[in-house]
Each structure stands twice: as C-alpha cells, then as structure tokens.
Design a protein around this motif. Structure first.
Motif, mmCIF file in Angstrom:
data_model
loop_
_atom_site.group_PDB
_atom_site.id
_atom_site.type_symbol
_atom_site.label_atom_id
_atom_site.label_comp_id
_atom_site.label_asym_id
_atom_site.label_seq_id
_atom_site.Cartn_x
_atom_site.Cartn_y
_atom_site.Cartn_z
ATOM 1 N N GLU A 54 49.849 -12.660 2.623
ATOM 2 C CA GLU A 54 49.770 -12.462 1.164
ATOM 3 C C GLU A 54 48.504 -13.066 0.552
ATOM 4 N N TYR A 55 48.060 -14.223 1.119
ATOM 5 C CA TYR A 55 46.918 -14.911 0.486
ATOM 6 C C TYR A 55 45.617 -14.294 0.996
ATOM 7 N N TYR A 56 45.107 -13.286 0.247
ATOM 8 C CA TYR A 56 43.948 -12.458 0.667
ATOM 9 C C TYR A 56 42.588 -13.118 0.423
ATOM 10 N N HIS A 199 48.887 -7.161 -10.612
ATOM 11 C CA HIS A 199 49.659 -8.400 -10.763
ATOM 12 C C HIS A 199 50.561 -8.644 -9.556
ATOM 13 N N ASP A 200 51.026 -7.559 -8.930
ATOM 14 C CA ASP A 200 51.897 -7.735 -7.751
ATOM 15 C C ASP A 200 51.149 -8.428 -6.621
ATOM 16 N N VAL A 201 49.908 -7.990 -6.416
ATOM 17 C CA VAL A 201 49.104 -8.608 -5.343
ATOM 18 C C VAL A 201 48.852 -10.082 -5.666
ATOM 19 N N ASN A 203 50.626 -12.147 -7.695
ATOM 20 C CA ASN A 203 51.847 -12.960 -7.637
ATOM 21 C C ASN A 203 52.283 -13.214 -6.196
ATOM 22 N N ALA A 204 52.116 -12.209 -5.347
ATOM 23 C CA ALA A 204 52.504 -12.385 -3.934
ATOM 24 C C ALA A 204 51.632 -13.444 -3.256
ATOM 25 N N ALA A 205 50.350 -13.482 -3.623
ATOM 26 C CA ALA A 205 49.408 -14.411 -2.966
ATOM 27 C C ALA A 205 49.766 -15.875 -3.210
ATOM 28 N N TYR A 206 50.507 -16.158 -4.276
ATOM 29 C CA TYR A 206 50.865 -17.541 -4.609
ATOM 30 C C TYR A 206 52.359 -17.798 -4.416
ATOM 31 N N ASN A 207 53.029 -16.825 -3.781
ATOM 32 C CA ASN A 207 54.451 -16.972 -3.446
ATOM 33 C C ASN A 207 54.706 -16.407 -2.053
ATOM 34 N N ASP A 208 53.928 -16.911 -1.066
ATOM 35 C CA ASP A 208 54.015 -16.334 0.281
ATOM 36 C C ASP A 208 55.408 -16.522 0.868
ATOM 37 N N ALA A 209 55.837 -15.526 1.661
ATOM 38 C CA ALA A 209 57.192 -15.515 2.229
ATOM 39 C C ALA A 209 57.444 -16.732 3.136
ATOM 40 N N ALA A 210 56.391 -17.235 3.794
ATOM 41 C CA ALA A 210 56.564 -18.374 4.710
ATOM 42 C C ALA A 210 56.823 -19.675 3.948
ATOM 43 N N SER A 245 48.768 -12.854 -17.623
ATOM 44 C CA SER A 245 47.706 -11.853 -17.867
ATOM 45 C C SER A 245 46.975 -12.111 -19.183
ATOM 46 N N ALA A 246 47.626 -12.725 -20.144
ATOM 47 C CA ALA A 246 46.960 -13.014 -21.430
ATOM 48 C C ALA A 246 45.776 -13.956 -21.215
ATOM 49 N N LEU A 247 45.942 -14.908 -20.285
ATOM 50 C CA LEU A 247 44.870 -15.888 -20.034
ATOM 51 C C LEU A 247 44.074 -15.583 -18.763
ATOM 52 N N GLY A 248 44.497 -14.509 -18.043
ATOM 53 C CA GLY A 248 43.730 -14.090 -16.866
ATOM 54 C C GLY A 248 43.777 -15.110 -15.739
ATOM 55 N N ARG A 249 44.937 -15.752 -15.540
ATOM 56 C CA ARG A 249 45.029 -16.811 -14.530
ATOM 57 C C ARG A 249 46.399 -16.836 -13.872
ATOM 58 N N ILE A 250 46.410 -17.261 -12.621
ATOM 59 C CA ILE A 250 47.649 -17.631 -11.938
ATOM 60 C C ILE A 250 47.979 -19.029 -12.419
ATOM 61 N N GLU A 251 49.257 -19.272 -12.753
ATOM 62 C CA GLU A 251 49.687 -20.624 -13.107
ATOM 63 C C GLU A 251 50.687 -21.114 -12.068
#
Ligand code: AVJ
Length: 332
Positions: A54-56, A199-201, A203-210, A245-251
């Motif tokens: 997930e973390y590309y 957003h799916d890509v 969100n997945a990158a910061y919530n990896d299945a492992a 998305s309003a602030l353009g950042r992952i939190e």
C-alpha cells in the motif's frame, strides 16, 4: 574508507521529548510532532512500512531515482557536496551517489545516531573514495547546522521521501529558506514530493493491512511510557489515518478508545472517548503547488522528474536564476 563518526551538533536537547510531549498534551487539540516517531524501533517500523504494497511513495521515488539518477547527477554536478536531510537508512541514496565521482562528499543528517552510524558505515563501504561526513542533528533545525569546509564546492541539498510533507505550507517556505542558506550562492536542491491522487490510494497507504503504520503510530505511546514514565493503559488508544482533502494532507491521530487519563510529570490529562492526539500531517502537493512554494523561498524550479502515473515528483531547484530550465521528464 573516508568516513568519520557522526558529529553530534551541540544543540541536541535531551529533555526536548519530555518538554514537547507535556506541552502537546496540555494544548487543545492535542498534538505531538512526528519527529518523535523515530527512535530505533520507530525507524525499523518505518522501514517495514516502506515494504508494504500500500505504501507506494518509497518504491515510486526509487524508480524515478533509478531511471533518472545519471541526469540528476549531471544537473547537480558530479563532484558536489551532497547534504541529505533526514537520511535514515539512506536506502535510495546509492542511486544518486553511484553517478557522483569520488571527489564528491556525502553529508547525511539525521536525528537518530544509531541509524546514522549504520547507514554511514554501509555507504562508506559502497563508495570508499567518497568522503562521508555524518551530522547527528535535527533537520527541522536546519538554521543551526554548521558545515565548514568544502570551499569552491557546489552544495546540493538532497531531501527525498516526501518528508517535506510533514511541514505546513508556511513551514515549507521557512525550511527551504534555511536550506538556501546552508547551500550557499550557487547551491541546488533535489527534493522528493508526493503528489495529490485518489483518496483511496492515499488512505490505503497510511492504513496498511499488515498494521505497520498503526504500530509506527502507537510506538510513540510506548516511547512515552518507557522514556518519560507516562502512566496510562497502553491499549487505550487506536491508530487513525485519513486524507483531509480540504487541507490536502493525510492526518494521523491516536484516538482514545474511551474516557481515560494519562499521568505524566505530575500532571493528569483527561481524555474523552474519541478524543485524539494529532501525531502527523503528510501534505500532498501538485508539481505547480510545490513550485509556487519554492519560488516564495527564493529557489528557481529548473527540472522535474516524475513516474509514469505522475504519483511522485522529484524537483530540481537552483539558487542561480540564470541556470538553464527544462520542462519535465516522465518515467517509463
Ligand atoms: C517519512 C514523513 C515521508 O509521511 O509518508 C509513513 C512517514 N507516516 N507512514 C510519510 C509516514 C506514516 C512518511 N514520511
């Protein structure tokens, strides 16, 4: 092998973690800066995150450096002084160093001394002709970095991995201004910046299945218990990461699973169910958005390398307005 042991720059404040955490717990909303993720365990967990599907960002930037490293070396100058901010395990750095001549020098800067020792030793073996000049200092305090010598050599700041994403746009301009001072008159910068995308890509990158990102986030609590004597139920908090998305950042946040409290330094901090500690922002910038910030800090965007999907950008910035500008190159 021409490498020196890490130089501990004087402004390391051993109580900083204690001071900043107490301050972060007292304020509303509560927050603790992401640099405190990186003790040895945290650095190991981050390396694990980089191996997840997930973390590309890491493998995408690695692909860009692998494909265009020679071009980048040409632009920065093959005998430059390469100053890497937040070098960590420096896993990607050989993709650039291999195109620099033995005359170049490498100055890795990192807050975690054991990690710095290990990566400097490894690169020293790979590039025995190159001078290794490690500095153990916090790059968010770039203004206090002292780097003497190297007269007549071009200084190039190398800041991969989109660690710039931890800064707010205003902090980006400030950090780029400090970097310009460290680079000096004909200096340059190579910086990796993660782009906006679905957003799916994200969100997945910061919530990896492992669960490595969750462990990375929760490790901060383990540090507080181990190093600061904080007392609370270690299972009382959960990992949360989402794209704002309003602030353009992952939190990233640590969420209280119920009403509870943390005791630390003689103080008691009460948490409501669902209340959070904000632990990281990871801003995502389009190429144009980032170039605007670079301009504002006095840098001249000269070149851009990106991957086939346009997911990640490596920007080449120069302090010489007159240097030739090229559009951008897209990977295979
Ligand atoms: C090292 C700051 C670039 O924000 O993507 C990875 C750290 N946090 N997963 C990032 C991180 C959660 C990473 N940086």
């Amino acid at each position: 092998m021409r490498s020196e042991s890490p130089v501990l720059q004087v402004d390391q404040d051993d109580n900083e973690f204690h001071t900043v955490v107490l301050d972060g717990l007292r304020r509303q909303p509560r927050s603790i800066p992401p640099k405190f993720f990186y003790d040895s365990r945290g650095s190991e967990l981050f390396d694990l995150i980089c191996t997840t599907p997930e973390y590309y960002p890491t493998r995408t930037e690695t692909g860009i450096l692998d494909e265009f490293g020679a071009e980048m070396a040409e632009r920065i100058g093959t005998s430059c002084v390469l100053i890497e901010l937040g070098s960590g395990s420096a896993a990607k750095t050989p993709l650039l160093l291999r195109h620099l001549s033995g005359a170049a020098a490498y100055v890795p800067i990192d807050i975690c001394e054991p990690h710095l020792q290990r990566s400097t030793r490894r690169l020293g073996m790979l590039f025995p002709q190159m001078r290794m000049h490690p500095l153990c200092v916090d790059y968010t305090r770039l203004h206090s970095v002292k780097l003497d010598g190297y007269e007549g050599r071009r200084r190039v700041i190398f800041f991969p991995g989109s660690s710039i994403g931890n800064c707010t746009p205003a902090e980006v301009v400030q950090l780029l201004r400090h970097a310009a001072k460290l680079a000096g008159a004909d200096g340059a910068m190579l910086i990796g910046v993660d782009s906006k995308k679905s957003h799916d890509v994200l969100n997945a990158a910061y919530n990896d299945a492992a669960g490595h990102t969750a462990a990375f986030n929760l490790n901060l609590l383990a540090r507080m218990r181990r190093e600061l004597g904080a007392r609370f139920d270690p299972d009382g908090f959960a990992h949360r990461a989402y794209y704002n998305s309003a602030l353009g950042r992952i939190e990233m946040h640590l969420v209280s699973r119920r009403k509870q409290f943390i005791q630390m330094g003689g103080e008691t901090f009460h948490f409501e169910d669902g209340e959070t500690i904000h632990t990281e922002n990871s801003y995502k910038y389009t190429a144009q958005e980032f170039q605007q910030l670079a301009w504002a800090a006095g840098w001249h965007p000269k070149m851009l390398w990106t991957d086939r999907k346009g997911w990640f950008n490596v920007h080449y910035l120069s302090l010489s307005a007159g240097e030739a500008t090229h559009s951008h190159r897209q990977g295979r």
